[in-house]
Design a protein around this motif. Structure first.
Motif, short mmCIF file in Angstrom:
data_model
loop_
_atom_site.label_atom_id
_atom_site.label_comp_id
_atom_site.label_asym_id
_atom_site.label_seq_id
_atom_site.Cartn_x
_atom_site.Cartn_y
_atom_site.Cartn_z
N ASP A 16 0.84 -1.19 0.00
CA ASP A 16 0.00 0.00 0.00
C ASP A 16 0.87 1.24 0.00
N PHE A 17 0.74 2.02 -1.05
CA PHE A 17 1.46 3.28 -1.14
C PHE A 17 0.50 4.46 -1.08
N GLY A 18 -0.71 4.21 -0.58
CA GLY A 18 -1.69 5.27 -0.43
C GLY A 18 -2.51 5.57 -1.67
N GLU A 19 -2.44 4.69 -2.67
CA GLU A 19 -3.24 4.91 -3.87
C GLU A 19 -4.71 4.61 -3.61
N THR A 20 -5.57 5.28 -4.33
CA THR A 20 -7.00 4.98 -4.25
C THR A 20 -7.31 3.81 -5.17
N TYR A 21 -8.48 3.24 -5.03
CA TYR A 21 -8.90 2.17 -5.92
C TYR A 21 -8.89 2.65 -7.37
N ALA A 22 -9.37 3.86 -7.61
CA ALA A 22 -9.40 4.41 -8.97
C ALA A 22 -7.99 4.53 -9.55
N ASP A 23 -7.03 4.97 -8.72
CA ASP A 23 -5.64 5.07 -9.18
C ASP A 23 -5.09 3.70 -9.57
N LEU A 24 -5.34 2.70 -8.73
CA LEU A 24 -4.85 1.36 -9.02
C LEU A 24 -5.52 0.77 -10.26
N LEU A 25 -6.81 1.00 -10.41
CA LEU A 25 -7.53 0.51 -11.58
C LEU A 25 -6.94 1.11 -12.85
N HIS A 26 -6.72 2.41 -12.84
CA HIS A 26 -6.13 3.10 -13.99
C HIS A 26 -4.72 2.57 -14.27
N CYS A 27 -3.94 2.41 -13.23
CA CYS A 27 -2.56 1.93 -13.35
C CYS A 27 -2.52 0.53 -13.97
N TYR A 28 -3.33 -0.39 -13.46
CA TYR A 28 -3.29 -1.77 -13.96
C TYR A 28 -3.89 -1.90 -15.35
N LYS A 29 -4.83 -1.06 -15.70
CA LYS A 29 -5.32 -1.06 -17.08
C LYS A 29 -4.21 -0.61 -18.03
N ASP A 30 -3.41 0.38 -17.61
CA ASP A 30 -2.28 0.82 -18.43
C ASP A 30 -1.22 -0.26 -18.53
N TYR A 31 -0.88 -0.90 -17.41
CA TYR A 31 0.09 -2.01 -17.44
C TYR A 31 -0.36 -3.08 -18.43
N GLU A 32 -1.64 -3.41 -18.38
CA GLU A 32 -2.17 -4.44 -19.28
C GLU A 32 -2.13 -3.98 -20.73
N ARG A 33 -2.51 -2.75 -20.98
CA ARG A 33 -2.54 -2.20 -22.33
C ARG A 33 -1.15 -2.21 -22.97
N TYR A 34 -0.12 -1.87 -22.19
CA TYR A 34 1.22 -1.76 -22.74
C TYR A 34 2.04 -3.04 -22.60
N GLY A 35 1.44 -4.09 -22.08
CA GLY A 35 2.10 -5.38 -22.02
C GLY A 35 3.07 -5.55 -20.87
N TYR A 36 2.83 -4.85 -19.75
CA TYR A 36 3.70 -4.95 -18.59
C TYR A 36 2.97 -5.56 -17.39
N LEU A 37 2.03 -6.45 -17.65
CA LEU A 37 1.28 -7.13 -16.59
C LEU A 37 1.06 -8.57 -17.01
N LYS A 38 1.43 -9.49 -16.13
CA LYS A 38 1.17 -10.91 -16.35
C LYS A 38 0.60 -11.48 -15.06
#
Length: 133
Positions: A16-38
């Motif tokens: 936990d780095f203090g991110e909100t759920y919305a921040d994490l959702l946005h972050c992981y969608k970007d990771y997935e989009r750019y191919g940096y999430l498995k």
């Protein structure tokens, strides 16, 4: 949704780095989009996931933003920003997945992550380094 399970596992693991759920959702969608999430999904549940970035230099601290690190997505360092697993065997499997993807992209020399204790682990990219673990 897989991303909801990823966020839940991350929170269960105490990351936990203090991110909100919305921040994490946005972050992981970007990771997935750019191919940096498995992730590994077995028996109807998430067993583990990894997200990473390509960097031009080592980060000064564990939690950083694009403002701290210009040119994210390029460079010779693969920085594993988060890796969460339910069992240790999935940890090495996820790292092999990252290496396989980045071997196809080419141009990296180091694999880096912070351990649970906060210490940075730096490994030179050598053929077979994670194959037998």
């Amino acid at each position: 949704m897989v991303i909801d399970s990823i966020i839940a596992l991350r929170q269960e693991s105490g990351i936990d780095f203090g991110e909100t759920y919305a921040d994490l959702l946005h972050c992981y969608k970007d990771y997935e989009r750019y191919g940096y999430l498995k992730y590994i999904w077995e028996d109807g549940e998430l067993k583990g996931f990894v997200d990473w970035l390509r960097l031009q230099r080592l980060p000064d601290r564990r939690h950083f933003t694009w403002k701290d690190m210009p040119m994210i997505g390029r460079g010779e360092y693969i920085y594993v920003s988060t890796i969460c697993v339910k069992e240790k065997k999935y940890f090495w499997r996820l790292l092999r997945m990252v290496r396989a993807i980045e071997d196809k992209r080419g141009g990296y020399k180091w694999i880096v992550w912070h351990g649970i204790d906060g210490a940075m682990k730096v490994y030179r990219n050598m053929k077979g380094v994670f194959e037998n673990v």
